[in-house]
Motif scaffolding. Structure first.
Motif, PDB file in Angstrom:
ATOM      1  N   TYR A   7     -36.770  61.939 -22.169  1.00 60.15           N
ATOM      2  CA  TYR A   7     -35.948  62.503 -23.230  1.00 60.15           C
ATOM      3  C   TYR A   7     -34.932  61.463 -23.693  1.00 60.15           C
ATOM      4  O   TYR A   7     -34.391  60.718 -22.886  1.00 60.15           O
ATOM      5  CB  TYR A   7     -35.174  63.730 -22.730  1.00 60.15           C
ATOM      6  N   ARG A   8     -34.681  61.459 -24.975  1.00 59.03           N
ATOM      7  CA  ARG A   8     -33.558  60.706 -25.530  1.00 59.03           C
ATOM      8  C   ARG A   8     -32.480  61.735 -25.828  1.00 59.03           C
ATOM      9  O   ARG A   8     -32.740  62.723 -26.522  1.00 59.03           O
ATOM     10  CB  ARG A   8     -33.950  59.975 -26.809  1.00 59.03           C
ATOM     11  N   VAL A   9     -31.294  61.485 -25.293  1.00 60.54           N
ATOM     12  CA  VAL A   9     -30.216  62.450 -25.434  1.00 60.54           C
ATOM     13  C   VAL A   9     -28.989  61.755 -26.034  1.00 60.54           C
ATOM     14  O   VAL A   9     -28.595  60.683 -25.583  1.00 60.54           O
ATOM     15  CB  VAL A   9     -29.838  63.072 -24.069  1.00 60.54           C
ATOM     16  N   ILE A  10     -28.424  62.393 -27.047  1.00 58.56           N
ATOM     17  CA  ILE A  10     -27.153  61.939 -27.601  1.00 58.56           C
ATOM     18  C   ILE A  10     -26.110  62.966 -27.191  1.00 58.56           C
ATOM     19  O   ILE A  10     -26.242  64.151 -27.505  1.00 58.56           O
ATOM     20  CB  ILE A  10     -27.200  61.833 -29.136  1.00 58.56           C
ATOM     21  N   VAL A  11     -25.117  62.504 -26.441  1.00 58.01           N
ATOM     22  CA  VAL A  11     -24.016  63.367 -26.005  1.00 58.01           C
ATOM     23  C   VAL A  11     -22.799  62.982 -26.838  1.00 58.01           C
ATOM     24  O   VAL A  11     -22.399  61.819 -26.860  1.00 58.01           O
ATOM     25  CB  VAL A  11     -23.720  63.196 -24.502  1.00 58.01           C
ATOM     26  N   ARG A  12     -22.229  63.978 -27.507  1.00 60.02           N
ATOM     27  CA  ARG A  12     -21.048  63.738 -28.351  1.00 60.02           C
ATOM     28  C   ARG A  12     -19.853  64.465 -27.758  1.00 60.02           C
ATOM     29  O   ARG A  12     -19.993  65.518 -27.146  1.00 60.02           O
ATOM     30  CB  ARG A  12     -21.307  64.235 -29.772  1.00 60.02           C
ATOM     31  N   GLY A  13     -18.677  63.885 -27.980  1.00 61.88           N
ATOM     32  CA  GLY A  13     -17.454  64.507 -27.502  1.00 61.88           C
ATOM     33  C   GLY A  13     -16.241  63.891 -28.162  1.00 61.88           C
ATOM     34  O   GLY A  13     -16.355  63.038 -29.050  1.00 61.88           O
ATOM     35  N   THR A  14     -15.083  64.326 -27.715  1.00 62.51           N
ATOM     36  CA  THR A  14     -13.822  63.777 -28.211  1.00 62.51           C
ATOM     37  C   THR A  14     -13.010  63.260 -27.034  1.00 62.51           C
ATOM     38  O   THR A  14     -13.057  63.833 -25.941  1.00 62.51           O
ATOM     39  CB  THR A  14     -12.993  64.836 -28.962  1.00 62.51           C
ATOM     40  N   PHE A  15     -12.304  62.177 -27.273  1.00 61.75           N
ATOM     41  CA  PHE A  15     -11.366  61.689 -26.265  1.00 61.75           C
ATOM     42  C   PHE A  15     -10.164  62.614 -26.275  1.00 61.75           C
ATOM     43  O   PHE A  15      -9.686  63.026 -27.339  1.00 61.75           O
ATOM     44  CB  PHE A  15     -10.905  60.262 -26.593  1.00 61.75           C
ATOM     45  N   GLU A  16      -9.650  62.941 -25.095  1.00 57.15           N
ATOM     46  CA  GLU A  16      -8.461  63.792 -24.994  1.00 57.15           C
ATOM     47  C   GLU A  16      -7.570  63.292 -23.869  1.00 57.15           C
ATOM     48  O   GLU A  16      -8.067  62.895 -22.815  1.00 57.15           O
ATOM     49  CB  GLU A  16      -8.849  65.251 -24.718  1.00 57.15           C
ATOM     50  N   GLY A  17      -6.278  63.328 -24.099  1.00 59.07           N
ATOM     51  CA  GLY A  17      -5.324  62.975 -23.061  1.00 59.07           C
ATOM     52  C   GLY A  17      -5.474  61.568 -22.518  1.00 59.07           C
ATOM     53  O   GLY A  17      -5.310  61.338 -21.325  1.00 59.07           O
ATOM     54  N   LEU A  18      -5.779  60.628 -23.396  1.00 62.56           N
ATOM     55  CA  LEU A  18      -5.945  59.240 -22.951  1.00 62.56           C
ATOM     56  C   LEU A  18      -4.606  58.650 -22.523  1.00 62.56           C
ATOM     57  O   LEU A  18      -3.607  58.777 -23.229  1.00 62.56           O
ATOM     58  CB  LEU A  18      -6.528  58.380 -24.069  1.00 62.56           C
ATOM     59  N   SER A  19      -4.607  57.983 -21.390  1.00 62.45           N
ATOM     60  CA  SER A  19      -3.406  57.279 -20.943  1.00 62.45           C
ATOM     61  C   SER A  19      -3.255  56.015 -21.788  1.00 62.45           C
ATOM     62  O   SER A  19      -4.187  55.591 -22.472  1.00 62.45           O
ATOM     63  CB  SER A  19      -3.540  56.903 -19.465  1.00 62.45           C
ATOM     64  N   GLU A  20      -2.092  55.403 -21.730  1.00 58.43           N
ATOM     65  CA  GLU A  20      -1.877  54.147 -22.461  1.00 58.43           C
ATOM     66  C   GLU A  20      -2.833  53.075 -21.959  1.00 58.43           C
ATOM     67  O   GLU A  20      -3.334  52.268 -22.746  1.00 58.43           O
ATOM     68  CB  GLU A  20      -0.421  53.696 -22.347  1.00 58.43           C
ATOM     69  N   GLU A  21      -3.102  53.064 -20.658  1.00 58.19           N
ATOM     70  CA  GLU A  21      -4.039  52.092 -20.085  1.00 58.19           C
ATOM     71  C   GLU A  21      -5.443  52.302 -20.656  1.00 58.19           C
ATOM     72  O   GLU A  21      -6.124  51.356 -21.040  1.00 58.19           O
ATOM     73  CB  GLU A  21      -4.075  52.212 -18.564  1.00 58.19           C
ATOM     74  N   SER A  22      -5.890  53.563 -20.710  1.00 58.26           N
ATOM     75  CA  SER A  22      -7.211  53.869 -21.270  1.00 58.26           C
ATOM     76  C   SER A  22      -7.286  53.451 -22.738  1.00 58.26           C
ATOM     77  O   SER A  22      -8.268  52.841 -23.170  1.00 58.26           O
ATOM     78  CB  SER A  22      -7.522  55.362 -21.165  1.00 58.26           C
ATOM     79  N   ARG A  23      -6.259  53.788 -23.497  1.00 57.08           N
ATOM     80  CA  ARG A  23      -6.238  53.439 -24.921  1.00 57.08           C
ATOM     81  C   ARG A  23      -6.332  51.921 -25.100  1.00 57.08           C
ATOM     82  O   ARG A  23      -7.098  51.433 -25.924  1.00 57.08           O
ATOM     83  CB  ARG A  23      -4.973  53.969 -25.589  1.00 57.08           C
ATOM     84  N   SER A  24      -5.573  51.197 -24.311  1.00 55.27           N
ATOM     85  CA  SER A  24      -5.576  49.732 -24.412  1.00 55.27           C
ATOM     86  C   SER A  24      -6.947  49.160 -24.082  1.00 55.27           C
ATOM     87  O   SER A  24      -7.445  48.271 -24.781  1.00 55.27           O
ATOM     88  CB  SER A  24      -4.531  49.134 -23.478  1.00 55.27           C
ATOM     89  N   ARG A  25      -7.571  49.661 -22.996  1.00 56.62           N
ATOM     90  CA  ARG A  25      -8.899  49.163 -22.608  1.00 56.62           C
ATOM     91  C   ARG A  25      -9.941  49.487 -23.673  1.00 56.62           C
ATOM     92  O   ARG A  25     -10.770  48.642 -24.018  1.00 56.62           O
ATOM     93  CB  ARG A  25      -9.343  49.749 -21.269  1.00 56.62           C
ATOM     94  N   LEU A  26      -9.909  50.724 -24.180  1.00 60.42           N
ATOM     95  CA  LEU A  26     -10.870  51.112 -25.209  1.00 60.42           C
ATOM     96  C   LEU A  26     -10.709  50.267 -26.468  1.00 60.42           C
ATOM     97  O   LEU A  26     -11.696  49.801 -27.048  1.00 60.42           O
ATOM     98  CB  LEU A  26     -10.727  52.600 -25.537  1.00 60.42           C
ATOM     99  N   LEU A  27      -9.483  50.064 -26.899  1.00 62.31           N
ATOM    100  CA  LEU A  27      -9.246  49.260 -28.095  1.00 62.31           C
ATOM    101  C   LEU A  27      -9.641  47.800 -27.893  1.00 62.31           C
ATOM    102  O   LEU A  27     -10.156  47.162 -28.810  1.00 62.31           O
ATOM    103  CB  LEU A  27      -7.786  49.368 -28.540  1.00 62.31           C
ATOM    104  N   ALA A  28      -9.427  47.279 -26.698  1.00 59.39           N
ATOM    105  CA  ALA A  28      -9.800  45.895 -26.403  1.00 59.39           C
ATOM    106  C   ALA A  28     -11.320  45.703 -26.450  1.00 59.39           C
ATOM    107  O   ALA A  28     -11.803  44.609 -26.740  1.00 59.39           O
ATOM    108  CB  ALA A  28      -9.262  45.477 -25.036  1.00 59.39           C
ATOM    109  N   GLU A  29     -12.073  46.776 -26.190  1.00 60.10           N
ATOM    110  CA  GLU A  29     -13.538  46.695 -26.138  1.00 60.10           C
ATOM    111  C   GLU A  29     -14.222  47.345 -27.332  1.00 60.10           C
ATOM    112  O   GLU A  29     -15.446  47.457 -27.366  1.00 60.10           O
ATOM    113  CB  GLU A  29     -14.033  47.372 -24.856  1.00 60.10           C
ATOM    114  N   VAL A  30     -13.453  47.770 -28.346  1.00 58.99           N
ATOM    115  CA  VAL A  30     -14.022  48.538 -29.456  1.00 58.99           C
ATOM    116  C   VAL A  30     -15.146  47.802 -30.183  1.00 58.99           C
ATOM    117  O   VAL A  30     -16.132  48.421 -30.584  1.00 58.99           O
ATOM    118  CB  VAL A  30     -12.922  49.004 -30.439  1.00 58.99           C
ATOM    119  N   ASP A  31     -15.039  46.502 -30.346  1.00 54.54           N
ATOM    120  CA  ASP A  31     -16.077  45.756 -31.065  1.00 54.54           C
ATOM    121  C   ASP A  31     -17.411  45.761 -30.320  1.00 54.54           C
ATOM    122  O   ASP A  31     -18.462  45.641 -30.944  1.00 54.54           O
ATOM    123  CB  ASP A  31     -15.620  44.320 -31.334  1.00 54.54           C
TER     124      ASP A  31
END
Length: 112
Positions: A7-31
């Motif tokens: 099976y190919r599965v696409i799981v969708r969701g929303t980020f919630e309650g991200l810490s500043e550390e999580s936000r920084s890591r995600l933004l650093a890796e966004v590309d």
């Protein structure tokens, strides 16, 4: 154990309650997590944009055909929950779209 389907599965969701550390890591890796990086893999491929609101994971799940699409979706969502928890990223409700590759009809172009 019954017949296995892929099976190919696409799981969708929303980020919630991200810490500043999580936000920084995600933004650093966004590309590295844009549309061009999306692939269906067993470990999953995470895609999101700079808004850090929505995300999607693309996964390959092998499961008993008797268990159907719902089980493949549940297995994929479990993998995504585990991955996001290990990364320390908060998230909301998940929803899945499942395609059974073994029953998918392929229309080939006819040559004249």
């Amino acid at each position: 154990m019954g017949t296995q389907h892929t099976y190919r599965v696409i799981v969708r969701g929303t980020f919630e309650g991200l810490s500043e550390e999580s936000r920084s890591r995600l933004l650093a890796e966004v590309d590295a997590h844009g549309l061009t990086a999306m692939q269906f893999t067993e470990e999953g491929s995470l895609a999101y944009d700079r808004t850090l609101k929505h995300f999607s994971y693309r996964l390959v799940v092998v499961s008993d055909a008797e268990d159907g699409d719902e089980m493949a979706g549940a297995l994929a969502e479990g993998r995504v929950e585990t991955a996001l928890k290990e990364l320390g990223h908060g998230y909301g409700a998940l929803r899945s779209t499942v395609t059974d590759l073994d029953t998918m009809k392929i229309n080939y172009k006819r040559r004249a």
